[in-house]
Design a protein around this motif. Sequence first.
Motif, PDB file in Angstrom:
ATOM      1  N   GLY B 185       0.778  -1.230   0.000  1.00 50.89           N
ATOM      2  CA  GLY B 185       0.000   0.000   0.000  1.00 50.89           C
ATOM      3  C   GLY B 185       0.809   1.279   0.000  1.00 50.89           C
ATOM      4  N   ILE B 186       2.123   1.168   0.358  1.00 50.34           N
ATOM      5  CA  ILE B 186       2.951   2.380   0.369  1.00 50.34           C
ATOM      6  C   ILE B 186       3.065   2.890  -1.073  1.00 50.34           C
ATOM      7  N   GLY B 187       2.594   4.105  -1.311  1.00 51.04           N
ATOM      8  CA  GLY B 187       2.520   4.601  -2.678  1.00 51.04           C
ATOM      9  C   GLY B 187       3.585   5.610  -3.035  1.00 51.04           C
ATOM     10  N   ARG B 188       4.070   6.341  -2.019  1.00 54.23           N
ATOM     11  CA  ARG B 188       5.017   7.424  -2.288  1.00 54.23           C
ATOM     12  C   ARG B 188       6.167   7.385  -1.285  1.00 54.23           C
ATOM     13  N   PRO B 189       7.312   7.921  -1.707  1.00 51.95           N
ATOM     14  CA  PRO B 189       8.451   7.951  -0.782  1.00 51.95           C
ATOM     15  C   PRO B 189       8.129   8.643   0.540  1.00 51.95           C
ATOM     16  N   SER B 190       7.313   9.701   0.508  1.00 54.81           N
ATOM     17  CA  SER B 190       6.993  10.415   1.751  1.00 54.81           C
ATOM     18  C   SER B 190       6.316   9.482   2.749  1.00 54.81           C
ATOM     19  N   GLU B 191       5.515   8.548   2.241  1.00 56.07           N
ATOM     20  CA  GLU B 191       4.841   7.591   3.140  1.00 56.07           C
ATOM     21  C   GLU B 191       5.832   6.575   3.698  1.00 56.07           C
ATOM     22  N   ALA B 192       6.799   6.210   2.865  1.00 55.88           N
ATOM     23  CA  ALA B 192       7.843   5.300   3.351  1.00 55.88           C
ATOM     24  C   ALA B 192       8.645   5.975   4.448  1.00 55.88           C
ATOM     25  N   ALA B 193       8.974   7.253   4.232  1.00 56.02           N
ATOM     26  CA  ALA B 193       9.721   8.002   5.250  1.00 56.02           C
ATOM     27  C   ALA B 193       8.912   8.096   6.541  1.00 56.02           C
ATOM     28  N   ALA B 194       7.608   8.360   6.393  1.00 54.70           N
ATOM     29  CA  ALA B 194       6.760   8.486   7.586  1.00 54.70           C
ATOM     30  C   ALA B 194       6.737   7.178   8.375  1.00 54.70           C
ATOM     31  N   ALA B 195       6.632   6.065   7.665  1.00 53.55           N
ATOM     32  CA  ALA B 195       6.588   4.760   8.346  1.00 53.55           C
ATOM     33  C   ALA B 195       7.919   4.488   9.051  1.00 53.55           C
ATOM     34  N   MET B 196       9.017   4.848   8.417  1.00 55.53           N
ATOM     35  CA  MET B 196      10.326   4.630   9.041  1.00 55.53           C
ATOM     36  C   MET B 196      10.514   5.544  10.252  1.00 55.53           C
ATOM     37  N   GLU B 227      15.963   5.833   3.981  1.00 58.49           N
ATOM     38  CA  GLU B 227      17.156   6.202   4.758  1.00 58.49           C
ATOM     39  C   GLU B 227      16.887   7.431   5.624  1.00 58.49           C
ATOM     40  N   ALA B 228      16.192   8.421   5.048  1.00 55.57           N
ATOM     41  CA  ALA B 228      15.886   9.643   5.804  1.00 55.57           C
ATOM     42  C   ALA B 228      14.986   9.320   6.992  1.00 55.57           C
ATOM     43  N   GLY B 229      13.974   8.511   6.730  1.00 54.57           N
ATOM     44  CA  GLY B 229      13.048   8.155   7.806  1.00 54.57           C
ATOM     45  C   GLY B 229      13.744   7.382   8.912  1.00 54.57           C
ATOM     46  N   ARG B 230      14.644   6.492   8.524  1.00 53.42           N
ATOM     47  CA  ARG B 230      15.382   5.711   9.518  1.00 53.42           C
ATOM     48  C   ARG B 230      16.260   6.612  10.382  1.00 53.42           C
ATOM     49  N   LYS B 231      16.970   7.537   9.711  1.00 55.57           N
ATOM     50  CA  LYS B 231      17.840   8.446  10.465  1.00 55.57           C
ATOM     51  C   LYS B 231      17.009   9.321  11.400  1.00 55.57           C
ATOM     52  N   ALA B 232      15.845   9.766  10.933  1.00 56.49           N
ATOM     53  CA  ALA B 232      14.987  10.605  11.775  1.00 56.49           C
ATOM     54  C   ALA B 232      14.513   9.818  12.998  1.00 56.49           C
ATOM     55  N   TYR B 233      14.172   8.557  12.776  1.00 52.65           N
ATOM     56  CA  TYR B 233      13.743   7.712  13.905  1.00 52.65           C
ATOM     57  C   TYR B 233      14.869   7.576  14.924  1.00 52.65           C
ATOM     58  N   ALA B 235      17.363   9.554  15.308  1.00 55.90           N
ATOM     59  CA  ALA B 235      17.669  10.857  15.900  1.00 55.90           C
ATOM     60  C   ALA B 235      16.661  11.215  16.983  1.00 55.90           C
ATOM     61  N   GLY B 236      15.473  10.641  16.897  1.00 53.45           N
ATOM     62  CA  GLY B 236      14.433  10.950  17.878  1.00 53.45           C
ATOM     63  C   GLY B 236      13.742  12.255  17.518  1.00 53.45           C
ATOM     64  N   PRO B 237      12.611  12.173  16.820  1.00 52.78           N
ATOM     65  CA  PRO B 237      11.929  13.395  16.373  1.00 52.78           C
ATOM     66  C   PRO B 237      11.568  14.306  17.555  1.00 52.78           C
ATOM     67  N   GLY B 238      11.638  15.601  17.320  1.00 53.30           N
ATOM     68  CA  GLY B 238      11.293  16.581  18.356  1.00 53.30           C
ATOM     69  C   GLY B 238       9.811  16.557  18.691  1.00 53.30           C
ATOM     70  N   ARG B 239       9.486  17.222  19.790  1.00 56.44           N
ATOM     71  CA  ARG B 239       8.092  17.207  20.269  1.00 56.44           C
ATOM     72  C   ARG B 239       7.196  18.107  19.421  1.00 56.44           C
ATOM     73  N   VAL B 240       5.885  17.891  19.539  1.00 55.54           N
ATOM     74  CA  VAL B 240       4.878  18.667  18.805  1.00 55.54           C
ATOM     75  C   VAL B 240       4.161  19.563  19.811  1.00 55.54           C
ATOM     76  N   ILE B 241       3.991  20.824  19.481  1.00 51.55           N
ATOM     77  CA  ILE B 241       3.202  21.749  20.310  1.00 51.55           C
ATOM     78  C   ILE B 241       1.808  21.852  19.691  1.00 51.55           C
TER      79      ILE B 241
END
Lengths: 66, 256
Positions: B185-196, B227-233, B235-241
């Motif tokens: 179901g992953i259709g676009r790279p942005s979705e792959a990054a989000a999942a990672m 790769e970007a999504g993995r590195k972001a994971y 790195a630990g994404p910052g908090r959301v306000i």
Amino acid sequence: MVTVNGEPQAQAAGQDILTFLQARQAPIDNLVVELNGTIIHRPEYEQTLIKPDDKLELISFVGGGR
Amino acid sequence: MSEETDLLTIGGHTFTSRFILGSGKYSYDLIDSAINQAKAQIITMALRRTDSAEENILNYIPEGITILPNTSGSTNAEEAIRTARLARELSGSNFIKLEVVPDKKYLMPDNNETVKATEVLANEGFIVMPYVLPDLNIARQLVDAGAATVMPLAAPIGTNKGLATKDLIQILIDEIDVPIIIDAGIGRPSEAAAAMEMGADAIMANTSMATAKNIPLMAEAFRLAVEAGRKAYLAGPGRVIEHGAVASSPLTGLSK
């Protein structure tokens, strides 16, 4: 009647599997043979004779995702 | 963390790539460049009755690539077990991507039959990678049955609809100790990054590339996203306000 992948193949009876596959130009390196539900390993091809009512399945890898 | 130390381990085998390719619905001629651009180390393929007129896909797979046979076409555990045994004879390896799909319209996997087949195949030494609807209880049963990974669908196969099951996948990522590989179901790279970024261990994609105008370029785009999504994971994404805002610049020393 011998069937191969669901198709009748009367002339296959009496042949060994290797001879049959070679005559059919089957892709030996991308092939698994199932004889009456049992996998026949490659070294056994030559000594395995096809009998008149055998059911032979020839299976290969093809492109496929999910 | 360097690429060499951030390894994906499946059934005792390690991989630096976290992007698994499919081989369906595009020309075999493009497999090599897709693999190269994706830097993929694993490619899945299906088993079908031999057609001597058809080209041999194995001639198109570069050296060193792990073949991951799948049981597509199987509608119950028994059929999937048979296909897995045929696949092992063909590939000479224990990897099997287990797919039990009785439903023809939505291609929904049968989770219960998948657990049954996993148990049999794991006992026979297979490295079982089951494809399922994301369900925590089923995932736990798969792990107990010996699954090497769990491969939840993001959306129905071939739809390119993206992370429709996002919240359910997150539960698996949080609670299941074997690798979680997003499978359909992953259709676009942005979705792959989000999942990672969510913590998925790897992404499997086929249709999203096969239906792109430029398949090797889309394979590269997916690789970069994974790769970007993995590195972001890592790195630990910052908090959301949720309400208001927080300035990034100093609030003192303003010149007016």
